[in-house]
Write a protein that holds these residues in place. Structure first.
Motif, PDB file in Angstrom:
ATOM      1  N   GLY A 147      -0.873 -10.959 -10.115  1.00 52.62           N
ATOM      2  CA  GLY A 147      -2.238 -11.463 -10.056  1.00 52.62           C
ATOM      3  C   GLY A 147      -2.655 -11.962 -11.424  1.00 52.62           C
ATOM      4  O   GLY A 147      -2.049 -11.615 -12.441  1.00 52.62           O
ATOM      5  N   ALA A 148      -3.677 -12.782 -11.453  1.00 56.27           N
ATOM      6  CA  ALA A 148      -4.179 -13.311 -12.721  1.00 56.27           C
ATOM      7  C   ALA A 148      -4.856 -12.197 -13.523  1.00 56.27           C
ATOM      8  O   ALA A 148      -5.171 -11.126 -12.992  1.00 56.27           O
ATOM      9  N   SER A 149      -5.068 -12.442 -14.809  1.00 57.35           N
ATOM     10  CA  SER A 149      -5.803 -11.483 -15.636  1.00 57.35           C
ATOM     11  C   SER A 149      -7.181 -11.241 -15.028  1.00 57.35           C
ATOM     12  O   SER A 149      -7.849 -12.181 -14.585  1.00 57.35           O
ATOM     13  N   GLY A 150      -7.584  -9.972 -14.997  1.00 55.25           N
ATOM     14  CA  GLY A 150      -8.892  -9.628 -14.453  1.00 55.25           C
ATOM     15  C   GLY A 150      -8.929  -9.453 -12.949  1.00 55.25           C
ATOM     16  O   GLY A 150     -10.003  -9.248 -12.367  1.00 55.25           O
ATOM     17  N   SER A 151      -7.759  -9.493 -12.305  1.00 54.79           N
ATOM     18  CA  SER A 151      -7.743  -9.361 -10.836  1.00 54.79           C
ATOM     19  C   SER A 151      -7.786  -7.912 -10.362  1.00 54.79           C
ATOM     20  O   SER A 151      -7.937  -7.656  -9.172  1.00 54.79           O
ATOM     21  N   GLY A 152      -7.633  -6.960 -11.303  1.00 49.75           N
ATOM     22  CA  GLY A 152      -7.735  -5.545 -10.941  1.00 49.75           C
ATOM     23  C   GLY A 152      -6.415  -4.795 -10.914  1.00 49.75           C
ATOM     24  O   GLY A 152      -6.366  -3.637 -10.507  1.00 49.75           O
ATOM     25  N   LYS A 153      -5.326  -5.417 -11.378  1.00 55.37           N
ATOM     26  CA  LYS A 153      -3.991  -4.812 -11.287  1.00 55.37           C
ATOM     27  C   LYS A 153      -3.901  -3.485 -12.036  1.00 55.37           C
ATOM     28  O   LYS A 153      -3.477  -2.471 -11.476  1.00 55.37           O
ATOM     29  N   SER A 154      -4.275  -3.498 -13.314  1.00 57.57           N
ATOM     30  CA  SER A 154      -4.168  -2.278 -14.119  1.00 57.57           C
ATOM     31  C   SER A 154      -5.129  -1.198 -13.629  1.00 57.57           C
ATOM     32  O   SER A 154      -4.793  -0.013 -13.585  1.00 57.57           O
ATOM     33  N   THR A 155      -6.326  -1.616 -13.246  1.00 55.87           N
ATOM     34  CA  THR A 155      -7.305  -0.653 -12.716  1.00 55.87           C
ATOM     35  C   THR A 155      -6.770   0.001 -11.448  1.00 55.87           C
ATOM     36  O   THR A 155      -6.946   1.211 -11.240  1.00 55.87           O
ATOM     37  N   PHE A 156      -6.116  -0.770 -10.610  1.00 52.32           N
ATOM     38  CA  PHE A 156      -5.504  -0.242  -9.388  1.00 52.32           C
ATOM     39  C   PHE A 156      -4.518   0.872  -9.717  1.00 52.32           C
ATOM     40  O   PHE A 156      -4.587   1.985  -9.155  1.00 52.32           O
ATOM     41  N   LEU A 157      -3.609   0.627 -10.667  1.00 51.48           N
ATOM     42  CA  LEU A 157      -2.644   1.660 -11.049  1.00 51.48           C
ATOM     43  C   LEU A 157      -3.345   2.879 -11.634  1.00 51.48           C
ATOM     44  O   LEU A 157      -2.995   4.019 -11.328  1.00 51.48           O
ATOM     45  N   ARG A 158      -4.325   2.632 -12.512  1.00 45.99           N
ATOM     46  CA  ARG A 158      -4.989   3.748 -13.201  1.00 45.99           C
ATOM     47  C   ARG A 158      -5.815   4.601 -12.241  1.00 45.99           C
ATOM     48  O   ARG A 158      -6.029   5.788 -12.482  1.00 45.99           O
ATOM     49  N   CYS A 159      -6.275   4.004 -11.151  1.00 49.67           N
ATOM     50  CA  CYS A 159      -6.982   4.793 -10.138  1.00 49.67           C
ATOM     51  C   CYS A 159      -6.012   5.696  -9.362  1.00 49.67           C
ATOM     52  O   CYS A 159      -6.402   6.783  -8.926  1.00 49.67           O
ATOM     53  N   ILE A 160      -4.780   5.252  -9.181  1.00 46.97           N
ATOM     54  CA  ILE A 160      -3.832   6.025  -8.383  1.00 46.97           C
ATOM     55  C   ILE A 160      -3.583   7.393  -9.004  1.00 46.97           C
ATOM     56  O   ILE A 160      -3.517   8.402  -8.295  1.00 46.97           O
ATOM     57  N   ASN A 161      -3.436   7.442 -10.340  1.00 50.30           N
ATOM     58  CA  ASN A 161      -3.256   8.770 -10.941  1.00 50.30           C
ATOM     59  C   ASN A 161      -4.543   9.290 -11.580  1.00 50.30           C
ATOM     60  O   ASN A 161      -4.522  10.198 -12.403  1.00 50.30           O
ATOM     61  N   ARG A 162      -5.654   8.697 -11.164  1.00 50.07           N
ATOM     62  CA  ARG A 162      -7.006   9.146 -11.527  1.00 50.07           C
ATOM     63  C   ARG A 162      -7.282   9.093 -13.024  1.00 50.07           C
ATOM     64  O   ARG A 162      -8.087   9.865 -13.544  1.00 50.07           O
TER      65      ARG A 162
END
Length: 242
Positions: free
Chosen positions: A38-53
């Protein structure tokens, strides 16, 4: 029947008025290698960081197996969900060895002698045993990232999450780090990885998901995703990056 390791239901994450994740449903099967694009700002890193809280979801549910991940069980869940960061996140005032054994000893998964033996074996495997007593500041970026990967492996996790693991590296180091990730994947580890390395994504993925404005808008097997994208947004993205 495939074993579901992670299940996510209607995951949303907001930072103030900024809606970063807008309702993600997702399942990860044992042994899968899922590449997140996904493009920058699409939520990729936030998605991963939510998985392990590491980021607290605004709403939605995240399950590890049949267990809902909550504040009460988060440390136990993190033993099973390893994370490798863009900027390594090694502790600078600890030696490489101390970085590697800290978590398994602190969480009483191993005694110090057992942890050191395992750490030395992993360091030898990646050609960095001579750096066991060095501090992170003396390592190159590629060496730091490889140490960060085996630090995650020290916990024998069920899943490894990689958040743009090569984006802070020079071109020569990128190859070394990708080789190690490839080796971990080929050994059977279940992986989710955010990456901009498209050739590596094609090679390693069993499934590709594409995030746009906080939603999964397309997913599929790597060959069909890269050669026959279904949505105009993915076609536009691939035309720019391939």
């Amino acid at each position: 029947m495939e074993e579901k390791i992670i299940r996510i239901k209607n995951l949303k994450k907001e930072f103030g008025k900024n809606k970063v994740l807008r309702g993600i449903d997702f399942e990860l099967n044992k042994g899968e290698k899922v590449v997140i694009l996904g493009a920058s700002g699409s939520g990729k890193s936030t998605f991963l960081r939510c998985i392990n809280r590491m980021e607290e979801p605004t709403s939605g549910e995240i399950y590890f197996g049949d267990t809902l991940i909550t504040d009460k069980n988060i440390q136990k869940m993190r033993q099973n969900i390893g994370m490798v960061f863009q900027h390594f996140n090694l502790i600078n005032n600890l030696t490489v060895m101390q970085n590697l054994i800290l978590a398994p000893v602190k969480l009483k998964l191993m005694d110090e002698e057992t942890a050191e033996k395992r750490a030395r074996g992993l360091l030898k495997h990646i050609g960095l045993l001579s750096k066991a007593d060095a501090f992170p500041a003396s390592l190159s970026g590629g060496q730091k990232q490889r140490v960060a990967i085996i630090r995650a492996m020290m916990m024998s996790p069920k899943v490894l999450l990689f958040d743009e693991p090569t984006s802070a590296l020079d071109p020569e180091s990128i190859g070394d780090v990708l080789s190690l990730i490839r080796e971990v994947a080929e050994a059977g580890m279940t992986i989710m990885i955010v990456t901009h390395e498209m050739n590596f994504a094609k090679e390693i993925a069993t499934r590709v998901i594409f995030l746009d404005q906080g939603k999964i808008i397309e997913e599929g097997k790597p060959r069909e995703f890269f050669e026959q994208p279904k949505t105009p947004r993915v076609r536009e993205f691939l035309e720019k990056v391939l």
